[in-house]
Write a protein that holds these residues in place. Structure first.
Motif, PDB file in Angstrom:
ATOM      1  N   SER A 179      47.296  40.200  -3.779  1.00 23.40           N
ATOM      2  CA  SER A 179      48.724  40.472  -3.799  1.00 23.40           C
ATOM      3  C   SER A 179      49.311  41.101  -2.536  1.00 23.40           C
ATOM      4  O   SER A 179      50.499  41.237  -2.439  1.00 23.40           O
ATOM      5  CB  SER A 179      49.014  41.421  -4.962  1.00 23.40           C
ATOM      6  N   ASN A 180      48.484  41.493  -1.619  1.00 23.86           N
ATOM      7  CA  ASN A 180      49.078  42.218  -0.503  1.00 23.86           C
ATOM      8  C   ASN A 180      49.786  41.321   0.503  1.00 23.86           C
ATOM      9  O   ASN A 180      50.711  41.719   1.155  1.00 23.86           O
ATOM     10  CB  ASN A 180      48.001  43.048   0.205  1.00 23.86           C
ATOM     11  N   ALA A 181      49.319  40.102   0.597  1.00 21.67           N
ATOM     12  CA  ALA A 181      49.968  39.195   1.541  1.00 21.67           C
ATOM     13  C   ALA A 181      50.755  38.141   0.792  1.00 21.67           C
ATOM     14  O   ALA A 181      50.281  37.624  -0.214  1.00 21.67           O
ATOM     15  CB  ALA A 181      48.917  38.530   2.390  1.00 21.67           C
ATOM     16  N   GLU A 182      51.924  37.846   1.275  1.00 18.52           N
ATOM     17  CA  GLU A 182      52.713  36.813   0.627  1.00 18.52           C
ATOM     18  C   GLU A 182      52.451  35.500   1.355  1.00 18.52           C
ATOM     19  O   GLU A 182      53.041  35.191   2.374  1.00 18.52           O
ATOM     20  CB  GLU A 182      54.193  37.163   0.685  1.00 18.52           C
TER      21      GLU A 182
ATOM     22  N   TYR B 108      51.351  27.293  -4.378  1.00 14.38           N
ATOM     23  CA  TYR B 108      51.177  28.672  -4.840  1.00 14.38           C
ATOM     24  C   TYR B 108      51.642  29.635  -3.758  1.00 14.38           C
ATOM     25  O   TYR B 108      51.231  29.514  -2.597  1.00 14.38           O
ATOM     26  CB  TYR B 108      49.699  28.910  -5.171  1.00 14.38           C
ATOM     27  N   THR B 109      52.518  30.526  -4.115  1.00 13.82           N
ATOM     28  CA  THR B 109      52.927  31.588  -3.198  1.00 13.82           C
ATOM     29  C   THR B 109      52.490  32.918  -3.802  1.00 13.82           C
ATOM     30  O   THR B 109      52.982  33.299  -4.866  1.00 13.82           O
ATOM     31  CB  THR B 109      54.449  31.587  -2.990  1.00 13.82           C
ATOM     32  N   ALA B 110      51.542  33.551  -3.130  1.00 10.52           N
ATOM     33  CA  ALA B 110      51.064  34.846  -3.624  1.00 10.52           C
ATOM     34  C   ALA B 110      52.110  35.902  -3.287  1.00 10.52           C
ATOM     35  O   ALA B 110      52.346  36.183  -2.118  1.00 10.52           O
ATOM     36  CB  ALA B 110      49.741  35.184  -2.966  1.00 10.52           C
ATOM     37  N   GLY B 111      52.742  36.432  -4.269  1.00  7.66           N
ATOM     38  CA  GLY B 111      53.763  37.444  -4.039  1.00  7.66           C
ATOM     39  C   GLY B 111      53.172  38.834  -4.000  1.00  7.66           C
ATOM     40  O   GLY B 111      51.955  39.004  -3.870  1.00  7.66           O
ATOM     41  N   SER B 112      54.015  39.824  -4.102  1.00  3.99           N
ATOM     42  CA  SER B 112      53.568  41.212  -4.107  1.00  3.99           C
ATOM     43  C   SER B 112      54.471  42.014  -5.036  1.00  3.99           C
ATOM     44  O   SER B 112      55.693  42.005  -4.887  1.00  3.99           O
ATOM     45  CB  SER B 112      53.638  41.774  -2.695  1.00  3.99           C
ATOM     46  N   GLU B 113      53.835  42.675  -5.986  1.00  3.34           N
ATOM     47  CA  GLU B 113      54.601  43.465  -6.954  1.00  3.34           C
ATOM     48  C   GLU B 113      55.337  44.601  -6.257  1.00  3.34           C
ATOM     49  O   GLU B 113      56.478  44.914  -6.588  1.00  3.34           O
ATOM     50  CB  GLU B 113      53.648  44.001  -8.032  1.00  3.34           C
ATOM     51  N   ARG B 115      56.356  44.669  -3.119  1.00  5.79           N
ATOM     52  CA  ARG B 115      57.476  44.137  -2.334  1.00  5.79           C
ATOM     53  C   ARG B 115      58.665  43.797  -3.242  1.00  5.79           C
ATOM     54  O   ARG B 115      59.807  44.012  -2.881  1.00  5.79           O
ATOM     55  CB  ARG B 115      57.029  42.898  -1.559  1.00  5.79           C
ATOM     56  N   ASN B 156      51.730  40.021 -10.918  1.00  7.73           N
ATOM     57  CA  ASN B 156      51.601  38.661 -10.386  1.00  7.73           C
ATOM     58  C   ASN B 156      51.079  37.694 -11.439  1.00  7.73           C
ATOM     59  O   ASN B 156      51.461  36.529 -11.467  1.00  7.73           O
ATOM     60  CB  ASN B 156      50.668  38.666  -9.179  1.00  7.73           C
TER      61      ASN B 156
END
Lengths: 188, 199
Positions: A179-182, B108-113, B115, B156
């Motif tokens: 989760s740290n990188a978007e 897939y777009t890995a987000g950040s909680e 952010r 996520n």
């Protein structure tokens, strides 16, 4: 006079050898004690069941432990859900960063004036390990379960499961950071 | 004049009451028949959910597992299928009218909680998958491209739940052929498959 000179020259060497021997024996003792403690103490780790186990609720806190040939999850005062370690097909480790405090904290942050809650969010997060299991039931059906554990705990549990006979694929050996990188990825 | 008006009003009222009494049972019977018809048609199919194929996308294994488990949950909730079977289930061999749900991750777009919590507008976790319901012989019966996102609140992994919910909704809304038809009858060429994007 000569004798005294000779003895003073040899003493530091002997002293060093003795120190080395002592250190080696202490290290060996500590290692064997650690091994015996490892082999006798059953692993029991506090964690959160995110999803997968049928009789356990999602996001339920409880204790993950290895009892004989089974991995079991027990929520306080609730019946135990367990999986035979031999049925585990793969174990994946991961990391994720989560906001702490749950809904109450989220509401509290929203109530802070001038967007102060956002500043709080910057610091109100914690890194967790995730442990994802793939296992099969008696009919051969594939199941998956995911647990959230404190940092460093997932690897301990994984190693213990592997030692007890759980299968792990080569690809599962590297922890995946989520989760740290978007990052966006797209299949072509 | 007044008396004739009253009589006519009375007649109209009687007619209305008669029509209301006579027709609703027919309507409700029709509704019941139609609803039972759709249910029975759909209920005869069973579905086996395959493991999620990550394709070329670097998707964390925990996400794949979460999508798979959430799909099983959500498909069970729709009550559209007689049985919802897991990948590898040996009982699937005995099920006559079986569809296989294949899910391939496209984007897939890995987000950040964190952010999301700090900025609100960035840090969304986004998932796009192609879901295919196939007959045993591999012919595609339904194909949909479905999204699952977490934009504001939630972890996520919540994206996988939203995605599975959308896939189940898309399958519920799609019309499936009669299960008694052979797989070749039921199958549609991939050129004819309509791809619907749910956002």
């Amino acid at each position: 006079m000569n004798r005294r000179i000779i003895s003073t020259r040899h003493t530091p060497g002997l002293f060093l050898v003795c120190l080395l021997l002592l250190w080696c024996s202490a290290a060996a003792l500590a290692q064997s004690a650690g091994q015996s403690a490892k082999s006798t103490t059953p692993v029991s780790i506090r964690g959160t069941h995110l999803l997968g186990f049928e009789s356990a609720k999602n996001n339920a806190n409880g204790t993950l432990s290895i009892q004989e040939d089974a991995l079991q999850f027990q929520k306080d005062g609730k019946p135990t859900e367990q999986v035979k370690i031999a049925s585990v097909q793969d174990i994946f480790l991961g990391e994720q960063s989560k906001q702490v405090g749950g809904t109450a904290m989220t509401l509290g942050k929203a109530a802070v004036p001038f967007g102060g809650g956002r500043a709080v969010s910057l610091f109100a997060h914690k890194n967790y390990d995730t442990l994802a299991l793939e296992y099969v039931d008696s009919n051969g059906g594939m199941h998956g379960a995911i647990f959230q554990l404190d940092k460093g705990q997932a690897e301990i549990l994984r190693n213990e499961l592997v030692a007890k006979g759980a299968h792990v694929s080569e690809s599962a050996n590297e922890p995946v950071k989520q989760s740290n990188a978007e990052v966006s990825s797209e299949s072509k | 004049m007044k008396a004739s008006n009253r009589v006519s009003l009375l007649l109209v009222a009687v007619a209305v009451v008669t029509i209301n009494v006579a027709h609703p049972p027919q309507l409700s019977a029709e509704n019941a028949a139609s609803s039972s018809g759709t249910n029975s048609t759909a209920a005869q199919w069973s579905v086996q959910v395959d493991k999620v194929d990550p394709g070329d996308v670097a998707l964390a294994p925990s996400f794949q597992i979460a999508i798979y488990e959430s799909l099983l949950d959500e498909l069970n909730k729709t009550k559209r299928f007689k049985q919802v079977l897991r990948d590898g289930d040996r009982n699937a061999g005995d099920v006559s009218d079986l569809l296989i749900l294949k899910t391939t991750v496209q984007k897939y777009t890995a987000g950040s909680e964190t952010r999301r919590a700090v900025t609100t507008v960035s840090g969304a976790t986004k998932l796009t998958v192609r879901s295919q319901l196939r007959a045993r012989d591999g012919h595609i019966i339904v194909e949909r491209t479905v999204n699952g996102n977490v934009r504001f609140m939630g972890s996520n992994l919540r994206a996988t739940h939203n995605l599975a919910h959308n896939v189940a909704k898309a399958i519920k809304q799609s019309s499936l052929p009669e299960p008694s038809h052979s797989a070749s009858h039921a199958a549609i060429d991939s050129d004819q498959v309509v791809v619907v994007e749910l956002r």
